[in-house]
Scaffold this active site. Structure first.
Site, mmCIF file in Angstrom:
data_model
loop_
_atom_site.group_PDB
_atom_site.id
_atom_site.type_symbol
_atom_site.label_atom_id
_atom_site.label_comp_id
_atom_site.label_asym_id
_atom_site.label_seq_id
_atom_site.Cartn_x
_atom_site.Cartn_y
_atom_site.Cartn_z
ATOM 1 N N ASP A 29 63.999 48.262 35.838
ATOM 2 C CA ASP A 29 63.786 47.124 34.943
ATOM 3 C C ASP A 29 63.204 45.954 35.731
ATOM 4 O OD1 ASP A 29 65.204 46.339 31.942
ATOM 5 O OD2 ASP A 29 64.456 44.704 33.208
ATOM 6 N N ASN A 85 69.823 49.050 23.038
ATOM 7 C CA ASN A 85 69.779 47.926 22.116
ATOM 8 C C ASN A 85 68.874 48.320 20.960
ATOM 9 O OD1 ASN A 85 71.323 46.342 23.896
ATOM 10 N ND2 ASN A 85 69.493 45.754 25.032
ATOM 11 N N GLY A 91 69.599 43.202 19.977
ATOM 12 C CA GLY A 91 68.959 42.593 21.143
ATOM 13 C C GLY A 91 67.764 43.371 21.676
ATOM 14 N N GLN A 92 67.181 44.242 20.845
ATOM 15 C CA GLN A 92 66.015 45.019 21.293
ATOM 16 C C GLN A 92 64.781 44.112 21.353
ATOM 17 O OE1 GLN A 92 65.134 48.435 18.840
ATOM 18 N NE2 GLN A 92 63.528 49.174 20.219
ATOM 19 N N HIS A 98 64.439 53.158 24.444
ATOM 20 C CA HIS A 98 64.753 53.160 25.875
ATOM 21 C C HIS A 98 66.257 53.029 26.061
ATOM 22 C CE1 HIS A 98 63.929 48.993 24.669
ATOM 23 N NE2 HIS A 98 64.829 48.605 25.562
ATOM 24 N N HIS A 100 68.972 51.730 28.876
ATOM 25 C CA HIS A 100 69.243 51.015 30.117
ATOM 26 C C HIS A 100 70.338 51.767 30.873
ATOM 27 C CE1 HIS A 100 67.515 46.984 28.812
ATOM 28 N NE2 HIS A 100 67.691 47.550 27.639
#
Ligand code: 5GP
Ligand code: ZN
Length: 112
Positions: A29, A85, A91-92, A98, A100
């Protein structure tokens, strides 16, 4: 399609990749929230977990097997967290599915 994670998966945008295969790509990230923070994305453009169905969901199982391998290789034997998310309330911020993977420190629960 103007999707940043499709472009990263295709190698059109640089990223710090730690793994790739025919189905998925893992890369660190840009804005790490833990000592280890990487993302795993399917090569196929799926906009989020809310768009998973019986036809396209097998890649999620594959991604979790890749996560198990990568976290073992990275020595995260004390544990780690996998986060998805989804949508605005979740909170995307990037509209390509994806996961995390966060580790290397004790993570608070519940999240904010
Ligand atoms: P979300 O908020 O959608 O769950 O997560 C998107 C994540 O993608 C964020 O943690 C953000 O730091 C990361 N990100 C956004 N753009 C890029 C990029 O171009 N390269 C990398 N490596 N990470 C990115
Ligand atoms: Zn995409």
């Amino acid at each position: 399609m103007d999707c940043i994670f499709c472009k990263i998966a295709a190698g059109e945008i640089p990223s710090n990749k730690l793994y790739e295969d025919d189905l998925c790509v893992a890369f660190y990230d840009l804005s790490p929230q833990a000592p280890v923070h990487f993302l795993v994305v399917p090569r196929e453009h799926i906009s989020g977990t809310d768009k998973l169905n019986d036809q396209n969901c097998a890649v999620v199982g594959h991604i979790f097997s890749v996560i198990a391998k990568l976290t073992a290789q990275l020595g995260l034997d004390k544990g780690y967290r996998v986060v998805n998310n989804c949508g605005e309330d979740g909170g995307q911020t990037v509209g390509h599915l994806h996961f995390h993977v966060l580790g290397g420190r004790t993570l608070a629960w519940p999240p904010g």
